[in-house]
Design an enzyme around this catalytic site. Structure first.
Site, short mmCIF file in Angstrom:
data_model
loop_
_atom_site.label_atom_id
_atom_site.label_comp_id
_atom_site.label_asym_id
_atom_site.label_seq_id
_atom_site.Cartn_x
_atom_site.Cartn_y
_atom_site.Cartn_z
N ILE A 210 0.68 -1.54 0.30
CA ILE A 210 0.16 -0.11 -0.19
C ILE A 210 0.87 1.45 0.08
CG2 ILE A 210 -1.70 1.02 1.64
CD1 ILE A 210 -2.74 -1.22 2.59
N TYR A 211 1.02 2.25 -0.97
CA TYR A 211 1.99 3.01 -1.34
C TYR A 211 0.59 4.07 -1.69
CZ TYR A 211 5.13 -1.25 -1.80
OH TYR A 211 5.00 -1.99 -1.91
N ASP B 148 0.59 13.72 6.62
CA ASP B 148 0.99 12.75 6.78
C ASP B 148 0.90 11.86 8.22
OD1 ASP B 148 1.46 10.14 6.59
OD2 ASP B 148 3.50 10.75 4.91
#
Length: 493
Positions: free
Chosen positions: A175-176, A287
């Site tokens: 998962i990127y 993030d």
């Protein structure tokens, strides 16, 4: 209960009060993030936005927003039951030789089950009910979430990136995050040590200048999604592991444009390639640290085909200062890690990744101490045993009488059992999360280990204090007379 696709899991959540449909129009630009963040922080349900502004494709958010829903995705009701998954992984990583004939016979079903879970190839898969190619490909028509005011562009967050390297027999699922760059282009933000990046590196060495096939699956079944973030043994595919957890083989189909196999029941599939010469600046994005990260150059993923189910659902999330969805996922997967670590280090009592530590940057470990220097051995082991802990900056080791999940206990142990010079381990120039701007060099920084255990002979010349403990008979007597004392309800101890 097992779920063959995302839709059956959505139905299960809704029937159990764990999903809320939102019919009011909500904008994927910032509004969805604010709503999902408020709901997650209140331990609320998964959300299905049925009318995203500017789009007719529903958006699923906050799916794994509580440890309970992570457990439910794997057919469990209690997150603690995820230790069963950890026990299975520990066995698969390092199976013990049988202790005798009966033991060998008893282990045959587990070996047989593990070996009989290759993915099952199906024809006419749901994920290819609608096929778009050439000029029909338009990523801007997907309700891709724009999460934070300072984000440079909308961001694909929950895509399972499927790759295969020339040195591997199996595919890799990772998962990127992927920045929207244009109608048919995304930026593939994978770090050098991740499986997809390693596959790409090997491919470039063997096929210099060639385009690298890549597929991204959105809205796969929950077990396959979780398989991609679980420490599956390198020799086993995530599809096989998902089948093992589900109790039936994972259904896959061949992609239209390449030989990669994709989860057949996925909501949306993006197929395409990476040109090794095409790079782009990615970011900034908010993030999981709670900050916007720096920009950097990553490969561009060109999408040549989009296939999807009829009435497809777009699965999305956001990342921000904990708690966020990845942090809640980390809390649940914490229970998976405990048996794996215990298998290698039986002296470990418990292991905790506090969500405040951005899921993995701090760990607290309680041990049954057996010799001087034992805590330092456990620190080194934890840092090196699983790649998931490569980026853990701080490790605190405590004795078994300390609840490693209770900060009151942990802080007490640190302040009463530690000497800063003697009991602190500093290691420089180690791998660090690229997003950790506190490190002096991107991707390279230091680690700190704190030995907050009682000190043994050889670790100190002083007589060690004995903890104060009330006599049990006195405690029992006070319990018996408490109601006669005229004091409010007894505090929970």
């Amino acid at each position: 209960m097992s779920f063959k696709d995302l839709r059956s899991f959505i139905e299960h959540l809704e029937s159990n009060g764990e999903l809320k449909r939102i019919s009011h129009p909500v904008d994927p630009h910032l509004e969805m993030t604010e709503i999902a963040d408020r709901v997650l922080r209140s331990k609320g349900p998964a959300l299905l936005f049925e009318n995203p502004v500017g789009n007719d494709m529903p958006v699923l958010a906050n799916l794994f927003g509580t440890p309970k829903r992570v457990a439910m995705a794997l057919g469990k009701e209690d997150p603690l039951a995820l230790r069963d998954v950890g026990e299975l992984l520990a066995f698969l990583k390092e199976p013990e030789p049988p202790r005798g004939f009966k033991d060998a016979i008893s282990k045959i079903p587990m070996f047989k089950q593990a070996l009989n879970m290759p993915p099952k190839t199906v024809r006419n898969p749901p994920c290819q009910e609608v096929v778009k190619t050439a000029e029909e490909v338009d990523l801007t028509k997907l309700p891709i979430q724009h999460c934070w005011p300072g984000d440079v562009a909308p961001l694909v967050t929950w895509g399972l990136t499927i790759t295969k390297g020339p040195r591997q027999k199996r595919q890799n699922l990772g998962i990127y995050r992927q920045q929207l760059l244009g109608k048919d282009k995304l930026i593939m933000r994978w770090l050098d040590h991740r499986g997809g990046a390693l596959d790409f590196k090997d491919f470039k060495e063997k096929h210099p200048g060639d385009r690298y096939p890549v597929v991204v699956a959105l809205g796969s079944d929950p077990v396959t999604i979780l398989g991609a973030v679980t420490p599956v043994p390198d020799s086993m595919s995530e599809y096989a592991f998902a089948g093992l957890l589900r109790g039936e083989r994972t259904e896959v189909c061949k992609a239209i444009s390449c030989d990669l196999e994709v989860p057949a029941t996925s909501e949306i599939i993006l197929e395409g390639y990476i040109d090794p010469e095409e790079m782009a600046e990615e970011g900034p994005y908010g993030d999981h640290t709670g900050y916007y990260n720096e920009t950097d150059s990553f490969p561009v993923f060109t999408v040549t085909h989009i296939t999807h189910r009829k009435d497809a659902i777009y699965h999305s999330t956001y990342t921000g200062r904990p708690p966020d969805e990845p942090a809640m996922l980390g809390v649940a997967l914490n229970e998976v890690f405990v048996p794996i670590l215990r298998k290698q280090y039986p002296e470990i009592i418990d292991f905790y990744l506090p969500p405040e530590g951005c899921s993995y940057r701090m760990a607290v470990i309680s041990i049954r101490k057996q010799y001087p220097g034992h805590a330092k051995r456990v620190m080194m082991g934890a840092w090196s045993f699983l790649r998931q802990f490569m980026y853990t900056k701080f490790i605190v080791v405590v004795d078994e009488d300390v609840n490693c999940r209770d900060w009151n206990d942990v802080i007490w142990a640190i302040t009463t059992r530690m000497d800063p010079k003697r009991d602190t381990v500093m290691i420089e120039n180690t791998p660090i999360d690229y997003l950790d701007f506190a490190s002096p060099v991107a991707g390279l920084g230091s680690k700190m280990g704190m030995d907050a255990t009682n000190k043994w002979e050889g670790e100190t010349d002083r007589e060690w204090g004995t903890p104060i403990v009330m006599d049990e008979a006195v405690k029992q007597k006070v319990d018996e007379i408490w109601s006669d004392l005229g004091i409010d309800d007894a505090p929970t101890l």
